[in-house]
Design a protein around this motif. Structure first.
Motif, PDB file in Angstrom:
ATOM      1  N   UNK A   1       0.815  -1.197   0.000  1.00 35.29           N
ATOM      2  CA  UNK A   1       0.000   0.000   0.000  1.00 35.29           C
ATOM      3  C   UNK A   1       0.855   1.256   0.000  1.00 35.29           C
ATOM      4  N   UNK A   2       0.387   2.269  -0.686  1.00 33.07           N
ATOM      5  CA  UNK A   2       1.059   3.562  -0.685  1.00 33.07           C
ATOM      6  C   UNK A   2       0.706   4.283   0.603  1.00 33.07           C
ATOM      7  N   UNK A   3       1.681   4.971   1.153  1.00 28.55           N
ATOM      8  CA  UNK A   3       1.385   5.685   2.397  1.00 28.55           C
ATOM      9  C   UNK A   3       1.734   7.151   2.252  1.00 28.55           C
ATOM     10  N   UNK A   4       2.582   7.600   3.105  1.00 25.98           N
ATOM     11  CA  UNK A   4       3.038   8.981   3.134  1.00 25.98           C
ATOM     12  C   UNK A   4       3.582   9.402   1.779  1.00 25.98           C
ATOM     13  N   UNK A   5       3.432  10.666   1.481  1.00 26.67           N
ATOM     14  CA  UNK A   5       4.014  11.181   0.259  1.00 26.67           C
ATOM     15  C   UNK A   5       4.956  12.308   0.597  1.00 26.67           C
ATOM     16  N   UNK A   6       6.198  11.974   0.826  1.00 25.27           N
ATOM     17  CA  UNK A   6       7.201  13.001   1.135  1.00 25.27           C
ATOM     18  C   UNK A   6       8.095  13.128  -0.090  1.00 25.27           C
ATOM     19  N   UNK A   7       7.457  13.476  -1.188  1.00 26.51           N
ATOM     20  CA  UNK A   7       8.221  13.467  -2.423  1.00 26.51           C
ATOM     21  C   UNK A   7       8.633  14.830  -2.887  1.00 26.51           C
ATOM     22  N   UNK A   8       9.909  14.918  -3.134  1.00 26.77           N
ATOM     23  CA  UNK A   8      10.573  16.098  -3.574  1.00 26.77           C
ATOM     24  C   UNK A   8      10.781  15.986  -5.075  1.00 26.77           C
TER      25      UNK A   8
END
Lengths: 107, 107
Positions: free
Chosen positions: A89-96
């Motif tokens: 499952x996809x969780x947090x999105x800390x994408x730069x």
DNA sequence: ACGACCTATAACACAAATGTTATAGTTCAG
DNA sequence: CTGAACTATAACATTTGTGTTATAGGTCGT
């Protein structure tokens, strides 16, 4: 009850990547443990499970002992018999976005 | 839009184990697909993801194409960066105690 | 048409996990 | 104390996945 945790915190300060590595390692052992637990909950011996999955008992033992990680294919085989699911499952999105461009970048 | 499904149903009738194998295979490709999807949702190119995980682009491509299953360690590494979790949950309990003894058997 | 970016594939050495057999240490019932 | 069942470990050949480099095929903007 403190030194170990302290050590870890230090490492994380020194090398931020360490946190990621640690988390990963923890997830790895968790898998071995969960496999063993699940088998016991089902009331199966290693030998039983081996027969049901077409593997040999020592292989089960190796995995549960954490000697190495199961291959994904092996894990799925075990879960098939033990009645377990592997969910991704996809969780947090800390994408730069590495440079410019917002969320859906470069393209 | 029928023959393929029919073929499968026949196989299952012939060999009940086939159902299990099929389910497993489906779970396997699902993983490749989910990885690719997750990466794209994050707006990353294969090259980006490769850099973030310390892998090389062709390796990412291999995995997403389903050329082979990732090792569990690799999968965890990817999920660490992509922000995903791998959950291992117990589900159905269709367990037969092979001989005598009820649920928590033999011991 | 040219570059810049993307994804895909091939080849090959290396590492990691499997499959296998044998065997040893436990625990427990009789 | 013997035997049965369970778990663990070692050794080794084989298979599978990784790491790496090189390269080729798309698509898009200019």
């Amino acid at each position: 009850m403190k030194t170990h945790r302290q050590y870890i915190d230090e490492q994380i300060k020194k090398n931020p990547q360490f946190a990621e590595e640690l988390a990963e390692a923890e997830r790895e052992v968790a898998i071995a443990v969960q496999l063993a637990k699940l088998r016991e909950q089902r009331g199966l011996s290693q030998t039983d499970l081996a027969k049901l999955t077409g593997m040999k008992q020592p292989q089960i033992a190796r995995l549960e002992s954490g000697a190495h990680l199961p291959a994904l294919s092996t894990l799925l085989r075990l879960l098939g018999v033990l009645g377990g699911k592997l969910e991704l499952t996809a969780t947090k999105c800390r994408l730069i976005s590495t440079r410019g461009k917002p969320v859906s970048l470069r393209r």
